[in-house]
Design a protein around this motif. Sequence first.
Motif, PDB file in Angstrom:
ATOM      1  N   GLU A  61       7.157  12.034  -5.920  1.00 20.50           N
ATOM      2  CA  GLU A  61       8.271  11.946  -6.859  1.00 20.50           C
ATOM      3  C   GLU A  61       7.773  11.290  -8.148  1.00 20.50           C
ATOM      4  O   GLU A  61       7.173  10.215  -8.125  1.00 20.50           O
ATOM      5  N   ARG A  62       8.029  11.942  -9.279  1.00 16.82           N
ATOM      6  CA  ARG A  62       7.657  11.366 -10.567  1.00 16.82           C
ATOM      7  C   ARG A  62       8.776  10.423 -11.026  1.00 16.82           C
ATOM      8  O   ARG A  62       9.917  10.850 -11.220  1.00 16.82           O
ATOM      9  N   ILE A  63       8.454   9.151 -11.193  1.00 19.04           N
ATOM     10  CA  ILE A  63       9.438   8.159 -11.627  1.00 19.04           C
ATOM     11  C   ILE A  63       9.420   8.000 -13.145  1.00 19.04           C
ATOM     12  O   ILE A  63      10.453   7.933 -13.802  1.00 19.04           O
ATOM     13  N   GLU A  64       8.225   7.896 -13.691  1.00 23.59           N
ATOM     14  CA  GLU A  64       8.013   7.794 -15.133  1.00 23.59           C
ATOM     15  C   GLU A  64       6.805   8.644 -15.498  1.00 23.59           C
ATOM     16  O   GLU A  64       6.194   9.280 -14.633  1.00 23.59           O
ATOM     17  N   GLU A  65       6.394   8.615 -16.763  1.00 22.11           N
ATOM     18  CA  GLU A  65       5.298   9.458 -17.224  1.00 22.11           C
ATOM     19  C   GLU A  65       4.036   9.289 -16.387  1.00 22.11           C
ATOM     20  O   GLU A  65       3.375  10.247 -16.031  1.00 22.11           O
ATOM     21  N   ASN A  66       3.681   8.064 -16.043  1.00 18.28           N
ATOM     22  CA  ASN A  66       2.448   7.788 -15.297  1.00 18.28           C
ATOM     23  C   ASN A  66       2.713   7.039 -13.992  1.00 18.28           C
ATOM     24  O   ASN A  66       1.814   6.367 -13.480  1.00 18.28           O
ATOM     25  N   ILE A  67       3.927   7.153 -13.476  1.00 15.89           N
ATOM     26  CA  ILE A  67       4.302   6.438 -12.261  1.00 15.89           C
ATOM     27  C   ILE A  67       4.913   7.420 -11.268  1.00 15.89           C
ATOM     28  O   ILE A  67       5.809   8.197 -11.608  1.00 15.89           O
ATOM     29  N   PHE A  68       4.419   7.374 -10.022  1.00 23.28           N
ATOM     30  CA  PHE A  68       4.860   8.282  -8.975  1.00 23.28           C
ATOM     31  C   PHE A  68       5.192   7.481  -7.722  1.00 23.28           C
ATOM     32  O   PHE A  68       4.746   6.346  -7.559  1.00 23.28           O
ATOM     33  N   ARG A  69       5.969   8.091  -6.838  1.00 20.47           N
ATOM     34  CA  ARG A  69       6.347   7.419  -5.599  1.00 20.47           C
ATOM     35  C   ARG A  69       6.127   8.352  -4.418  1.00 20.47           C
ATOM     36  O   ARG A  69       6.464   9.527  -4.455  1.00 20.47           O
ATOM     37  N   GLY A  70       5.539   7.791  -3.348  1.00 20.79           N
ATOM     38  CA  GLY A  70       5.308   8.547  -2.126  1.00 20.79           C
ATOM     39  C   GLY A  70       5.857   7.816  -0.926  1.00 20.79           C
ATOM     40  O   GLY A  70       6.136   6.612  -0.984  1.00 20.79           O
TER      41      GLY A  70
ATOM     42  N   GLY B 239      -1.285  -0.729   4.296  1.00 22.32           N
ATOM     43  CA  GLY B 239       0.014  -0.318   3.787  1.00 22.32           C
ATOM     44  C   GLY B 239       1.069  -0.324   4.873  1.00 22.32           C
ATOM     45  O   GLY B 239       0.794  -0.058   6.044  1.00 22.32           O
ATOM     46  N   ASP B 240       2.313  -0.617   4.483  1.00 18.41           N
ATOM     47  CA  ASP B 240       3.452  -0.625   5.397  1.00 18.41           C
ATOM     48  C   ASP B 240       4.109   0.755   5.358  1.00 18.41           C
ATOM     49  O   ASP B 240       4.654   1.159   4.321  1.00 18.41           O
ATOM     50  N   PRO B 241       4.085   1.522   6.459  1.00 20.37           N
ATOM     51  CA  PRO B 241       4.639   2.878   6.430  1.00 20.37           C
ATOM     52  C   PRO B 241       6.149   2.939   6.258  1.00 20.37           C
ATOM     53  O   PRO B 241       6.685   4.008   5.956  1.00 20.37           O
ATOM     54  N   SER B 242       6.836   1.813   6.423  1.00 21.86           N
ATOM     55  CA  SER B 242       8.290   1.804   6.268  1.00 21.86           C
ATOM     56  C   SER B 242       8.721   1.599   4.821  1.00 21.86           C
ATOM     57  O   SER B 242       9.921   1.675   4.511  1.00 21.86           O
ATOM     58  N   VAL B 243       7.769   1.350   3.933  1.00 22.13           N
ATOM     59  CA  VAL B 243       8.074   1.054   2.532  1.00 22.13           C
ATOM     60  C   VAL B 243       7.448   2.131   1.643  1.00 22.13           C
ATOM     61  O   VAL B 243       6.277   2.473   1.824  1.00 22.13           O
ATOM     62  N   PRO B 244       8.200   2.692   0.657  1.00 17.65           N
ATOM     63  CA  PRO B 244       7.595   3.660  -0.265  1.00 17.65           C
ATOM     64  C   PRO B 244       6.409   3.046  -1.018  1.00 17.65           C
ATOM     65  O   PRO B 244       6.338   1.836  -1.216  1.00 17.65           O
ATOM     66  N   ILE B 245       5.479   3.902  -1.412  1.00 14.08           N
ATOM     67  CA  ILE B 245       4.300   3.468  -2.158  1.00 14.08           C
ATOM     68  C   ILE B 245       4.438   3.961  -3.598  1.00 14.08           C
ATOM     69  O   ILE B 245       4.711   5.142  -3.840  1.00 14.08           O
ATOM     70  N   VAL B 246       4.265   3.058  -4.554  1.00 12.35           N
ATOM     71  CA  VAL B 246       4.313   3.400  -5.975  1.00 12.35           C
ATOM     72  C   VAL B 246       2.880   3.569  -6.476  1.00 12.35           C
ATOM     73  O   VAL B 246       2.035   2.698  -6.253  1.00 12.35           O
ATOM     74  N   TYR B 247       2.620   4.692  -7.147  1.00 13.45           N
ATOM     75  CA  TYR B 247       1.298   4.988  -7.678  1.00 13.45           C
ATOM     76  C   TYR B 247       1.343   4.915  -9.205  1.00 13.45           C
ATOM     77  O   TYR B 247       2.058   5.692  -9.854  1.00 13.45           O
ATOM     78  N   GLU B 248       0.584   3.975  -9.760  1.00  8.82           N
ATOM     79  CA  GLU B 248       0.532   3.767 -11.206  1.00  8.82           C
ATOM     80  C   GLU B 248      -0.778   4.343 -11.745  1.00  8.82           C
ATOM     81  O   GLU B 248      -1.860   3.929 -11.332  1.00  8.82           O
ATOM     82  N   VAL B 249      -0.667   5.301 -12.665  1.00  7.27           N
ATOM     83  CA  VAL B 249      -1.834   6.006 -13.197  1.00  7.27           C
ATOM     84  C   VAL B 249      -2.197   5.467 -14.574  1.00  7.27           C
ATOM     85  O   VAL B 249      -1.338   5.345 -15.453  1.00  7.27           O
TER      86      VAL B 249
END
Length: 314
Positions: free
Chosen positions: A45-54, A98-108
């Motif tokens: 999921e794209r949250i912002e221009e360079n930020i994604f969530r999985g 990583g905790d599988p119960s919590v979403p992961i935020v990816y900052e590019v």
Amino acid sequence: MTEVARAAAEDPDAVLSADRVPRDAHGVPHGQPVLDRLVALLDLERIEENIFRGVSPKHSPIRVFGGQVAGQALVAAGRTVPAERRVHSLHAYFIRGGDPSVPIVYEVDRIRDGRSFTTRRVVAVQRGRAIFSLSASFQLDEPGADHADEMPDVPAPETLPTQGERITPELREKFGVVVDRPRPIDVRYVTEPPWLTRGQGPGEARNQVWMRADGKLPDDQLLHVCVLAYASDMTLLDSVLARHGVYWGTDNVLGASLDHAMWFHRPFRADEWFLYDCVSPSASGGRGLATGRFFAQDGTLIATVVQEGLLRIG
């Protein structure tokens, strides 16, 4: 965010609930629906221009699978790069479990956009703390010198038993939920699996498996590379364990991936058979080093991997 990805974010196991899902003799899901779920998990999921969530599947153990976070981080990096530039290398560090119960935020971080090369850095974050970092380099296709190692002479994948066929009732009792996880990657061992040779004493520091995505993937080269990155963390450290005659979950072994590097040499499809030829040149200081080569079934060398892992044997 696609409908499949949105469904996966709400319930990663939803695609496995239908009666049509193929299952092996032990009832473990596999095949196209399981692969579709992996594709959904990589569709960030794209949250912002360079930020994604999985997100992670519910069946995950106490830590997020390293191949998953590596694949998702590479997806995040690739979505900020023009499609005509292919990823040719990545270098990554596993910082925290990583905790599988919590979403992961990816900052590019868009480090550089050059005439031929593009460089990206990605940090995966949970609860405000970095759990994983990745640097990746992308390049426009260009001609140049071309040579490669030859593929080892091994039996064809179709002649080898599936991973599910290798699991005995005794092993199911020892491994429990580990062997009941849905399998998006079809794995066929060429060498004897370390869980079958454990207890027989030290062996050769080598592990060979055929792999492929267990179904059909879309025609997206970045997705195929990310699926290969996912698969690369599955059996690589088996070559270290085989040398010492031990295995996770059945012996007093504590381990985790520490760092991971990959070089992608030539185009490939991850839904076609590839040989993963792994060796361990060294283990010391509570760490084990493993190197792996990926070959397409026609013998083409498609990628090279190096990983160091934590390895504490009690």
